[in-house]
Design an enzyme around this catalytic site. Structure first.
Site, PDB file in Angstrom:
ATOM      1  N   SER A   1      33.626  46.370  46.287  1.00  0.00           N
ATOM      2  CA  SER A   1      34.126  46.205  47.333  1.00  0.00           C
ATOM      3  C   SER A   1      33.897  45.189  48.019  1.00  0.00           C
ATOM      4  CB  SER A   1      33.720  47.504  48.006  1.00  0.00           C
ATOM      5  OG  SER A   1      34.124  47.460  49.528  1.00  0.00           O
TER       6      SER A   1
ATOM      7  N   TYR B   1      26.718  52.341  51.659  1.00  0.00           N
ATOM      8  CA  TYR B   1      28.000  52.005  50.814  1.00  0.00           C
ATOM      9  C   TYR B   1      28.150  50.509  50.471  1.00  0.00           C
ATOM     10  CZ  TYR B   1      32.767  51.403  49.292  1.00  0.00           C
ATOM     11  OH  TYR B   1      33.903  51.107  48.786  1.00  0.00           O
TER      12      TYR B   1
HETATM   13  P1  NAP Z   1      39.876  57.849  46.487  1.00  0.00           P
HETATM   14  O1  NAP Z   1      41.275  57.738  46.718  1.00  0.00           O
HETATM   15  O2  NAP Z   1      39.043  58.685  47.446  1.00  0.00           O
HETATM   16  O3  NAP Z   1      39.619  58.210  44.884  1.00  0.00           O
HETATM   17  C1  NAP Z   1      38.473  58.326  44.547  1.00  0.00           C
HETATM   18  C2  NAP Z   1      38.347  58.816  43.148  1.00  0.00           C
HETATM   19  O4  NAP Z   1      37.300  59.026  42.411  1.00  0.00           O
HETATM   20  C3  NAP Z   1      39.000  60.083  42.858  1.00  0.00           C
HETATM   21  O5  NAP Z   1      39.683  60.305  41.671  1.00  0.00           O
HETATM   22  C4  NAP Z   1      37.482  61.217  42.746  1.00  0.00           C
HETATM   23  O6  NAP Z   1      38.119  62.336  42.242  1.00  0.00           O
HETATM   24  C5  NAP Z   1      36.889  60.183  42.268  1.00  0.00           C
HETATM   25  N1  NAP Z   1      35.579  60.652  42.323  1.00  0.00           N
HETATM   26  C6  NAP Z   1      34.546  60.714  43.617  1.00  0.00           C
HETATM   27  N2  NAP Z   1      33.336  61.125  43.317  1.00  0.00           N
HETATM   28  C7  NAP Z   1      33.330  61.165  41.887  1.00  0.00           C
HETATM   29  C8  NAP Z   1      32.553  61.516  41.111  1.00  0.00           C
HETATM   30  N3  NAP Z   1      31.161  61.800  41.525  1.00  0.00           N
HETATM   31  N4  NAP Z   1      32.548  61.851  39.821  1.00  0.00           N
HETATM   32  C9  NAP Z   1      33.944  61.332  39.428  1.00  0.00           C
HETATM   33  N5  NAP Z   1      34.913  61.039  40.073  1.00  0.00           N
HETATM   34  C10 NAP Z   1      34.469  60.941  41.373  1.00  0.00           C
HETATM   35  O7  NAP Z   1      39.432  56.482  46.441  1.00  0.00           O
HETATM   36  P2  NAP Z   1      39.738  54.813  46.017  1.00  0.00           P
HETATM   37  O8  NAP Z   1      40.154  54.367  47.552  1.00  0.00           O
HETATM   38  O9  NAP Z   1      41.040  54.941  45.216  1.00  0.00           O
HETATM   39  O10 NAP Z   1      38.447  54.264  45.473  1.00  0.00           O
HETATM   40  C11 NAP Z   1      38.380  53.960  44.326  1.00  0.00           C
HETATM   41  C12 NAP Z   1      37.202  52.819  44.166  1.00  0.00           C
HETATM   42  O11 NAP Z   1      37.794  51.770  45.031  1.00  0.00           O
HETATM   43  C13 NAP Z   1      36.042  53.295  44.923  1.00  0.00           C
HETATM   44  O12 NAP Z   1      34.773  53.017  43.910  1.00  0.00           O
HETATM   45  C14 NAP Z   1      35.622  52.734  46.012  1.00  0.00           C
HETATM   46  O13 NAP Z   1      34.616  52.407  46.559  1.00  0.00           O
HETATM   47  C15 NAP Z   1      36.494  51.452  45.687  1.00  0.00           C
HETATM   48  N6  NAP Z   1      37.300  50.716  47.064  1.00  0.00           N
HETATM   49  C16 NAP Z   1      38.024  51.151  47.588  1.00  0.00           C
HETATM   50  C17 NAP Z   1      38.772  50.511  48.855  1.00  0.00           C
HETATM   51  C18 NAP Z   1      39.693  51.123  49.606  1.00  0.00           C
HETATM   52  O14 NAP Z   1      39.946  50.623  50.776  1.00  0.00           O
HETATM   53  N7  NAP Z   1      40.346  52.177  49.099  1.00  0.00           N
HETATM   54  C19 NAP Z   1      37.971  49.335  49.183  1.00  0.00           C
HETATM   55  C20 NAP Z   1      37.071  48.827  48.451  1.00  0.00           C
HETATM   56  C21 NAP Z   1      36.731  49.511  47.170  1.00  0.00           C
HETATM   57  P3  NAP Z   1      37.978  63.792  42.726  1.00  0.00           P
HETATM   58  O15 NAP Z   1      38.957  63.564  44.074  1.00  0.00           O
HETATM   59  O16 NAP Z   1      38.661  64.699  41.763  1.00  0.00           O
HETATM   60  O17 NAP Z   1      36.525  64.233  43.354  1.00  0.00           O
END
Ligand code: NAP
Length: 246
Positions: A141, A155
């Site tokens: 991130s 985080y």
């Molecule tokens: P999201 O929409 O909340 O999706 C998260 C995914 O991770 C879901 O499929 C969830 O599955 C799964 N997950 C969560 N905890 C888990 C665990 N303990 N074991 C296995 N699966 C798990 O989030 P996103 O925004 O797509 O984020 C994905 C990645 O991008 C993360 O690493 C996040 O830190 C990073 N990121 C996101 C942003 C942003 O602005 N969105 C920015 C920087 C980095 P379930 O729902 O089935 O639990």
């Protein structure tokens, strides 16, 4: 021949967008998620329609026994694992460092750091065993370099660990033709912000982005698919910002 790609956290957001795009670009898929079975099923259905062989391998990446089960399912379904998107991750409610609890820190680091390292370890063991190399993209991130003061420094610190892990692991396995890179997304429109108690966070902060807008999960998926591809054949042990300049 279709390559096999394991994506953790593939039921929503960036993981789901990556899965859909990867299926259209010729990968077979192992889709991990923790609890959102309906979301994972919808992604799997779209990927199958695009011609991919798909398995679901649910499990909490914070639980080593469940990681064992995830990889047992991958081993049973596919002849070899070629690629990993280490994407599963969590945030938590807005809090100052002085309010962070031990339980919160444990969960944050168990999922975002230890889980990601253990998943990468299992993937590397398989890539070393089959001898055909591989590609790993860890999802970090922009928080790793911004620090996320007054929001979630825990985080941000967990993602900084992923950046360092990416450099170290990438160097360890480079001679075996296993490439390890990370992407650092910025403000991306997914449900993760609502899970941190602030559904409109990305929109609210968009004015701080040089491009003056949020990013989409598909824009992040494009960067991930590039780093996995042979077009990135001389790129390893590094991080790519997908942040609109932030
Ligand atoms: P999201 O929409 O909340 O999706 C998260 C995914 O991770 C879901 O499929 C969830 O599955 C799964 N997950 C969560 N905890 C888990 C665990 N303990 N074991 C296995 N699966 C798990 O989030 P996103 O925004 O797509 O984020 C994905 C990645 O991008 C993360 O690493 C996040 O830190 C990073 N990121 C996101 C942003 C942003 O602005 N969105 C920015 C920087 C980095 P379930 O729902 O089935 O639990």
């Amino acid at each position: 021949m279709r390559k096999t790609l394991l994506i953790t956290g593939a039921s929503a957001g960036i993981g789901a967008a990556t899965a859909r795009m990867a299926a259209a670009r010729g990968y077979n898929l192992a889709l991990n998620y923790r609890s959102d079975h309906a979301g994972a099923e919808a992604v799997a259905e779209a990927a199958r329609t695009a011609g991919a062989q798909v398995i679901l391998c649910p499990g909490d990446v914070a639980e080593p026994d469940q990681i064992t089960n995830i990889f047992a399912a991958v081993d049973a379904a596919f002849p070899r694992l070629d690629a990993l998107v280490n994407n599963a991750g969590i945030v938590d409610m807005t809090a100052k460092v002085t309010d962070l609890t031990h339980a919160r820190l444990r969960r944050m680091f168990d999922v975002n750091v230890i889980g990601a390292i253990l998943v990468a370890r299992e993937a590397v063991l398989r890539m070393q065993a089959h001898g055909h190399g591989g590609a790993i993209v860890n999802v970090s991130s922009a928080a790793a370099r911004l620090g996320s003061a007054n929001q979630y420094v825990d985080y941000a610190a967990s993602k900084a660990a992923i950046d360092t892990f990416t450099k170290g692991l990438g160097d360890e396995v480079a001679a075996q033709n296993i490439r390890v890179n990370a992407i650092r997304p910025g403000l991306i429109e997914t449900d993760i912000h609502g899970k941190g108690g602030e559904p409109d966070r990305a929109q609210r902060l968009a004015h701080m982005v040089p491009m003056k807008r949020t990013g989409s999960a598909e824009e992040v998926a494009e960067a991930i698919l590039y780093l996995l591809s042979d077009a990135a054949s001389y790129i390893t042990s590094t991080t790519l910002d997908v942040t609109g300049g932030r």
